[in-house]
Motif scaffolding. Structure first.
Motif, mmCIF file in Angstrom:
data_model
loop_
_atom_site.group_PDB
_atom_site.id
_atom_site.type_symbol
_atom_site.label_atom_id
_atom_site.label_comp_id
_atom_site.label_asym_id
_atom_site.label_seq_id
_atom_site.Cartn_x
_atom_site.Cartn_y
_atom_site.Cartn_z
ATOM 1 N N GLY A 1 7.774 1.497 -1.298
ATOM 2 C CA GLY A 1 6.996 0.622 -0.383
ATOM 3 C C GLY A 1 7.821 -0.063 0.732
ATOM 4 N N LEU B 1 0.179 5.538 8.528
ATOM 5 C CA LEU B 1 0.933 4.719 7.525
ATOM 6 C C LEU B 1 0.459 3.350 7.092
ATOM 7 N N SER C 1 0.689 -1.242 -0.044
ATOM 8 C CA SER C 1 -0.111 0.126 0.069
ATOM 9 C C SER C 1 0.880 1.288 0.002
ATOM 10 N N LEU C 2 2.097 1.159 0.492
ATOM 11 C CA LEU C 2 3.139 2.269 0.506
ATOM 12 C C LEU C 2 3.680 2.649 -1.015
ATOM 13 N N LYS C 3 3.605 1.609 -2.088
ATOM 14 C CA LYS C 3 4.369 1.840 -3.149
ATOM 15 C C LYS C 3 3.935 3.215 -3.991
ATOM 16 N N GLY C 4 3.046 3.571 -3.632
ATOM 17 C CA GLY C 4 2.497 4.791 -4.211
ATOM 18 C C GLY C 4 3.303 6.080 -3.948
ATOM 19 N N ILE C 5 3.821 5.860 -2.474
ATOM 20 C CA ILE C 5 4.562 7.000 -1.921
ATOM 21 C C ILE C 5 6.083 6.898 -2.288
ATOM 22 N N GLY C 6 6.518 5.669 -2.390
ATOM 23 C CA GLY C 6 7.978 5.422 -2.589
ATOM 24 C C GLY C 6 8.062 3.989 -2.952
#
Length: 128
Positions: free
Chosen positions: A35, A96, A28-33
């Protein structure tokens, strides 16, 4: 095993009790960096502190994640302020990660810290 065996092989115990790290990918954090997060093992004293300050199992998991995630640095004042968690620093964990991710990350922390139960760790020896 006797005391001589323990003293002779102290290095094995030092390695067993040393801090370990592990990288995890949080989809789910891959869009931010990328992941990727890095967790570290935590010791008995930290686990005891987490247990005392937690009211529920979810609180324990959330606090374990807060203590163990070292990249990104969840304890960063800049991050806490940016996520409006200055008054409640562990709130960054909820900002997060989802509940499921918190559960999974805390399980990985437990495994890395040697706190996860696994079959075969201890064998009973029957007297003859």
């Amino acid at each position: 095993m006797d005391i001589k065996d323990i003293l002779k092989n102290k290095g094995i115990l030092d390695e067993k009790n040393s801090e370990k790290t592990k990288k995890l990918e949080v989809i789910s954090l891959k869009g931010i960096g990328d992941g990727m997060i890095t967790i570290k093992s935590i010791g008995d004293d930290t686990f005891d502190m987490i247990e005392k300050m937690s009211k529920t199992n979810f609180d324990m998991n959330k606090n374990a994640v807060y203590q163990a995630v070292i990249e990104p640095n969840l304890k960063s004042k800049e991050l806490q302020e940016a996520l409006d968690c200055k008054a409640n620093p562990t709130g960054v964990v909820r900002k997060l990660f989802t509940r499921a991710e918190i559960e999974m990350i805390s399980t990985e922390v437990g495994k890395l810290s040697g706190m996860h139960l696994e079959k075969g760790l201890i064998k009973e020896i029957k007297n003859s």
